[in-house]
Design an enzyme around this catalytic site. Sequence first.
Site, PDB file in Angstrom:
ATOM      1  CD  GLU B 188     -30.696  61.918 -53.200  1.00 49.94           C
ATOM      2  OE1 GLU B 188     -29.909  62.810 -53.570  1.00 49.94           O
ATOM      3  OE2 GLU B 188     -31.270  61.939 -52.094  1.00 49.94           O
ATOM      4  CG  HIS B 257     -40.283  66.829 -49.770  1.00 42.51           C
ATOM      5  ND1 HIS B 257     -39.721  68.029 -50.052  1.00 42.51           N
ATOM      6  CD2 HIS B 257     -39.321  66.107 -49.152  1.00 42.51           C
ATOM      7  CE1 HIS B 257     -38.475  68.046 -49.616  1.00 42.51           C
ATOM      8  NE2 HIS B 257     -38.206  66.886 -49.067  1.00 42.51           N
TER       9      HIS B 257
END
Lengths: 383, 455
Positions: B188, B257
Amino acid sequence: MRAANQRKNALAKQPSKTNAPAKQSKTKAKAVSTGDAAAPPDDSDFILRSLQTEFEEQKRFNATPEQMLKFYEQMLLIRRFEEKAGQLYGLGLIGGFCHLYIGQEAVAIGLQSALDNDRDSVITGYRDHGHMLAYGIDPKVIMAELTGREAGISKGKGGSMHMFSTEHKFYGGHGIVGAQVALGGGLALAHKYNEDGGLCLAYFGDGAANQGQVYETFNMAALWNLPIVFVVEDNQYAMGTASSRSSAETRFHRRGTAFRIPGMEVNGMDVLEVRAAAEVAFKHVREGKGPVLMELNTYRYRGHSMSDPAKYRTREEVQEQRDTHDPIERLKKTLIEGGKSEDDLKAVDKGIRKVVAEAADFAETSPEPEASELYTDVLVENY
Amino acid sequence: MGIELKMPALSPTMEQGTLAKWLKAEGDTIEPGDIIAEIETDKATMEFEAIDEGVLSKIMIAEGTEDVAVGTIIAMITGEGEDASAPDPAPVATAEPAAVPEQAPKPVAEKPAPSAPAHDPEIPEGTSFTSTALREALRDGMAEEMRRDERVFVMGEEVAEYQGAYKVTQGLLDEFGPKRVIDTPITEYGFAGIGTGAAMGGLRPIVEFMTFNFAMQAIDHIINSAAKTNYMSGGQMRCPIVFRGPNGAASRVGAQHSQNYGPWYASVPGLIVIAPYDSADAKGLMKAAIRSEDPVVFLENELVYGRSFDVPDLDDHVLPIGKARIMREGSDVTIVSYSIGVGLALEAAEELAGEGIDAEVIDLRTLRPLDKQAVLTSLAKTNRLIVAEEGWPTCSIASEIQAICMEEGFDDLDAPVLRVCNEDVPLPYAANLEELALINAGSIVEAAKKVCYAD
């Protein structure tokens, strides 16, 4: 045929690291002794040494007298500019962080003189004054940025670490160590996407070379065959920590190995050697063969920034570098051997001192930004 | 006694699917690991693998049957020597939500959109609409902009060949090819930096994060590289990029998450932050985000991806950034929300209507720049305001709205502004604890009644 050559290249004797004048021999002696194991000779596609081999064949750029004089002027301009910036910092006219490029001049000049300025881009970290001057950007607007004035290249809102010239395709000037490497990958992606034939030259230091995103970028650049030249300016110290104390592998050109990026090891204290290496690297990238990793061994004479007490190295070490490896003195010698007189070169220095003095005057006397500038440029559009 | 084969849940949010194909017939012998059927959801087609051995004695759900609820018995397997003609198990109709008890009471479970939302003044009168799933509206917005501008491209994990981890980029690779729909490695920080650099170099990247939780690894480029460059360069260097992906709590995926980053990004000058609720806004604002000269953080919500809403049949549906929308007009109390919270606020408003309280629901749509005026105008009308936010309460968008009401709407307030948020804890996994931690319509109703002094 090709495979055979590559195999030969892979097995080519590695140059001794200690031949690079700037390098402290003891730092990397161990790496040298185990060096040849790096490239697996059984992989015919593994061309990691091929560029180095080509470079070794013609290690110094065959510059014309005009080119050489130009390099000399440009390096001297950086030297004098940075000396003046140090002085203005001491007077309190420049604030914050100010990282000087003194000692490393041959790197920016040797590399950038080989660029095609109509299409190539450059990006670097916070030690960025030299890279801008190498483009011929007016020293006045650079110095005025250092003093935080309206006339500065970033309107006084960026400062020493955050300067840009999109006109010259110079994309900064980035203050977060290593960020410019991934951003440079993006500039290279844009070159490829637009098929403009350009390449990106992305500089970073031996300190930044340990950042994770550098390797994320190596991976993608190699995977996508991006036109990018990664340049490690190894000035021996990551801030105050010697490379040997911060890096498990100090021969930075080898760090592309895991990503199949060919490496080159260059004496960054010799502008003609840097330029010769640039020719080899840029040609490879322009031929669509993907990224190159160059290790430029150099030395910064001053501290990491102006507030660096430099307790981590001796005065003698710095003096030794200045006396025996200085890139400007080296080129001066070559110029004199080629017929230039001391007086000619003194006249050059005098001219440059004048330019720098004018830049400093301009930077001191220019007005600060209007208070209303505080709120401009946050966003481009109105919503 | 046979073994019941039940309709499997293929994702944490799946509630029903299509039994696309039987690969085994009645009477076939089944070994563990055999693929016996193909199950289709709106996201993907999955193979259904046997874990038991025996004979496929009876198929209860014919292939091609749609909307089969998770947990429905679809077939029976009989072990060796057992009677294959054992009595049929419970009929299909009764097998519905009981089979997934953790799904049914979930406060954020998918609900139909309210029947008559207030008309968006940005859409011309007389426009016809087509019901479109949110993920498709997002995709359509991207595809239209990619057709319009060669510089626009998409990059991210699984965006191309996999067709998007949440199927948002479905079909883009086929239309635009690998040059413009780029699968990245799982890095990322690196690919956010490459996207940002490409924007600086003149392209128009759309960087997808599989979820915004993973963008934490890349937040340096979003903030230090993308948001600040225009300012630091004195307006010289722009960064027109869209960072997009699902944000906020999904379902049963635990603390790492499940987080709403709206308040994080909305605190950063130099960024545009958009968090739409329905399909029309998602499409119209996605198109606006891609056209913007500024860096945009575009926050979607996984739990809403599969919901369908009306999208106007317009050739070029572009909405203004920075404008809130009145989703439901009302006069007694204002409920300010955004993203998935809007659905809950509308649900709460329906419930409040039944109790004689007429709530106005405002969807902020853009979190930065925030449409203060829309909030203050509604406050001036209702004199009571609460904020519903699927996220933590501390330093939230809700806190910001409270500050705005205090500073600029004080004279209009007849009651304190209340925030209805998630609990101030990392999101737990256990179904009951997760339910307790998340905002729901009931807590919005309660807060609305409180500011109306109607308890």
